[in-house]
Enzyme design. Structure first.
Site, PDB file in Angstrom:
ATOM      1  N   GLU A  77       0.822  -1.213   0.000  1.00  0.00           N
ATOM      2  CA  GLU A  77       0.000   0.000   0.000  1.00  0.00           C
ATOM      3  C   GLU A  77       0.854   1.261   0.000  1.00  0.00           C
ATOM      4  OE1 GLU A  77      -4.104  -1.025   2.192  1.00  0.00           O
ATOM      5  OE2 GLU A  77      -2.330  -1.704   3.296  1.00  0.00           O
ATOM      6  N   GLU A  94      -4.753  -9.261   3.816  1.00  0.00           N
ATOM      7  CA  GLU A  94      -5.560  -8.960   5.003  1.00  0.00           C
ATOM      8  C   GLU A  94      -6.790  -9.845   5.136  1.00  0.00           C
ATOM      9  OE1 GLU A  94      -3.239  -5.155   4.191  1.00  0.00           O
ATOM     10  OE2 GLU A  94      -4.151  -6.775   3.040  1.00  0.00           O
TER      11      GLU A  94
END
Length: 211
Positions: A112, A132
């Protein structure tokens, strides 16, 4: 030992290094605060025009340090701290051209962060994932928005919903990274071929595309 290092050379190139190799550069709260400080320093030093992010050791970053999850005094305290030191927004809107030099694992927050940079350069053997979902939550540093802007929607959906990694050739083919090169040679190649053009154009391009 500082967990995030800042070095500025005579050409105005700042290098920010994630320096927690024994934990695969898992990003903890201390590192997030240091990233915030270093981004602010680069913003305020006029000579700095380019920021290069890299990771020490075997990988760029294996993601956030999950051992800290749930340790804030309260949900509101965690949200307030994140609002007051919004590293991701500071990176997205930084005045400098930003480059991620990626190798090894680039997972979770370790992907990210590069997705918020202007240029992503991968070493041979790098792998990218947003895992995640395997922990029961969604990517929390923007990948649900930034990933579909970089790769085809189907590819982004598959990565987010399955958590499965992709390799460097696939990342290049789908537009996740801009260049793949041998470890250690990628930044040199980018500097000789594209740095001047990106230095002038990338911040304008990012601002135009971030609305």
């Amino acid at each position: 030992m500082d967990l995030v290092l800042l070095d500025i050379d005579s050409r105005g190139v700042a290098t920010i290094t994630l320096n927690r190799p024994e934990r695969l550069n898992a990003i903890n709260m201390e590192m997030r605060d240091l990233l915030w400080q270093h981004l602010g320093a680069c913003r305020d030093i006029p000579e700095v025009q380019v920021i290069v992010f890299k990771g020490e050791g075997r990988c760029f970053s294996a993601g956030a340090d999950i051992s800290e999850f749930g340790t804030a005094p309260s949900v509101m305290a965690a949200r307030q701290a994140r609002h007051e030191r919004d590293v991701w927004d500071a990176l997205l809107h930084h005045r400098c051209t930003t480059v991620a030099a990626m190798h090894g694992y680039c997972f979770g927050a370790g992907l990210e962060l590069p997705l918020l940079c202007d240029v992503r350069i991968a070493a041979d053997g790098a792998t990218f994932a947003v895992p995640e979902v395997s922990l029961g939550y969604i990517p929390s540093a923007g990948a649900t928005q930034t990933l579909p802007r970089r790769v085809p929607p189907g590819v982004a959906a598959a990565m987010i919903l399955t958590g499965e990694p992709i390799d460097a050739p696939a990342g290049l083919r789908w537009g996740l990274v801009d260049l793949v090169a041998a470890l250690g040679g990628s930044i040199r190649r980018w500097r000789t071929s594209s740095s001047r053009r990106w230095r002038a154009a990338a911040p304008r391009s990012r601002r135009a595309g971030s609305g």
